[in-house]
Design an enzyme around this catalytic site. Sequence first.
Site, PDB file in Angstrom:
ATOM      1  N   ASP A  17       0.862  -1.190   0.000  1.00 48.13           N
ATOM      2  CA  ASP A  17       0.000   0.000   0.000  1.00 48.13           C
ATOM      3  C   ASP A  17       0.893   1.233   0.000  1.00 48.13           C
ATOM      4  OD1 ASP A  17      -2.430   1.530   0.202  1.00 48.13           O
ATOM      5  OD2 ASP A  17      -1.940   1.912   2.294  1.00 48.13           O
ATOM      6  N   SER A  18       0.300   2.369  -0.352  1.00 51.14           N
ATOM      7  CA  SER A  18       1.048   3.619  -0.309  1.00 51.14           C
ATOM      8  C   SER A  18       1.482   3.954   1.122  1.00 51.14           C
ATOM      9  CB  SER A  18       0.189   4.759  -0.852  1.00 51.14           C
ATOM     10  OG  SER A  18      -0.978   4.889  -0.061  1.00 51.14           O
ATOM     11  N   CYS A  80      -4.350  -1.483  -2.093  1.00 52.91           N
ATOM     12  CA  CYS A  80      -4.477  -0.050  -2.328  1.00 52.91           C
ATOM     13  C   CYS A  80      -5.370   0.120  -3.554  1.00 52.91           C
ATOM     14  CB  CYS A  80      -3.095   0.532  -2.596  1.00 52.91           C
ATOM     15  SG  CYS A  80      -3.098   2.263  -3.078  1.00 52.91           S
ATOM     16  N   GLU A 165      -2.672   9.343   7.635  1.00 49.12           N
ATOM     17  CA  GLU A 165      -1.198   9.312   7.612  1.00 49.12           C
ATOM     18  C   GLU A 165      -0.604  10.250   8.664  1.00 49.12           C
ATOM     19  OE1 GLU A 165       1.137   7.453   5.509  1.00 49.12           O
ATOM     20  OE2 GLU A 165      -0.648   6.231   5.158  1.00 49.12           O
ATOM     21  N   CYS A 199     -11.083   2.884  -0.417  1.00 50.98           N
ATOM     22  CA  CYS A 199      -9.691   3.247  -0.136  1.00 50.98           C
ATOM     23  C   CYS A 199      -9.338   2.513   1.139  1.00 50.98           C
ATOM     24  CB  CYS A 199      -9.539   4.752   0.063  1.00 50.98           C
ATOM     25  SG  CYS A 199      -7.909   5.226   0.684  1.00 50.98           S
ATOM     26  N   HIS A 201      -7.332   3.044   3.408  1.00 51.70           N
ATOM     27  CA  HIS A 201      -7.101   3.860   4.603  1.00 51.70           C
ATOM     28  C   HIS A 201      -8.408   4.146   5.355  1.00 51.70           C
ATOM     29  CE1 HIS A 201      -3.165   4.741   2.873  1.00 51.70           C
ATOM     30  NE2 HIS A 201      -2.850   5.484   3.917  1.00 51.70           N
TER      31      HIS A 201
HETATM   32  N1  DGL Z   1      -4.859   3.344   0.593  1.00 49.24           N
HETATM   33  C1  DGL Z   1      -4.893   3.714  -0.761  1.00 49.24           C
HETATM   34  C2  DGL Z   1      -6.155   3.385  -1.469  1.00 49.24           C
HETATM   35  O1  DGL Z   1      -6.757   2.371  -1.134  1.00 49.24           O
HETATM   36  C3  DGL Z   1      -4.237   4.965  -1.221  1.00 49.24           C
HETATM   37  C4  DGL Z   1      -4.293   6.144  -0.401  1.00 49.24           C
HETATM   38  C5  DGL Z   1      -3.380   7.221  -0.938  1.00 49.24           C
HETATM   39  O2  DGL Z   1      -2.178   7.027  -0.879  1.00 49.24           O
HETATM   40  O3  DGL Z   1      -3.893   8.237  -1.415  1.00 49.24           O
HETATM   41  O4  DGL Z   1      -6.554   4.058  -2.376  1.00 49.24           O
END
Ligand code: DGL
Length: 280
Positions: A17-18, A80, A165, A199, A201
Amino acid sequence: MNTEQLPQTAGPIGVFDSGYGGLTILSEIRRAMPEYDYIYLGDNARAPYGTRSFDIVYDFTLQAVTELFRRGCHLVILACNTASAKALRNIQQLDLPRLDPNRRVLGVIRPTVEVIGSVTRNGHIGIFATPGTVASGSYEIEIHKTNPEMKVTSHACPMWVPLVENREADKAGADYFVRQEVDALLKADPETDTIILGCTHYPILYPKIREAVPEGIEIVRQGDIVARSLKDYLRRHGEMDARLTRGGRAEYLTTECPERFAELATLFLGSEIKASRVQL
Ligand code: DGL
């Protein structure tokens, strides 16, 4: 790089993931399949990806996938949505044949879309996602392949990943940004009966999202869906399953400061972890 340079012995499952978001997927995968070994890679130093261009997300994701291959992974999950939306197809079609046609990279959008028909009652689906995922139209495209009659309303939440984050997800300031996006989505389609957190996150913000979304609207988190889909994939692909090691271990890599990563990851995962720094 060619096939010869990649380790061919069995290895762990890679989860990418990012940043921290993929931990919400990893924890569900480990709950469902604790016997396997895992390597998690968070590109925290370059997160968020959600506001970056197609080419950059593709480049960064390919670097991460290549690193996980080098570390022995035969199977990598892009935990992600942004990377799944913007990089998965290219990696599968252009890079895997060159890197090693026997390795696999899977995303999180397809498995999520596959269950949506059994959740919605009226076919009005809302998607919360990053600006990148929304701009890609990936959810609309995937949902309409099997359910062309469904009404899909995607809504970008550019502030949500930075809140996570920057460890603000449980702070009072997050309420404002959550309510603002929930109101906008429901204004765009007041009949929405199912909302996908598109997402990885966003489950970290779940308590606040649940509070802001009226009762009766289902909120779909991806962790458990992706875990079930992966389990099913490995049941159907014995040749891949045979290339995965089973020791119940998890290793954590981050492109940011490992101490900082470990602190927050421990909070999300509910158990103490150690992380190492990786340069991509
Ligand atoms: N967690 C990621 C997603 O599912 C990316 C979040 C990001 O880095 O903007 O899209």
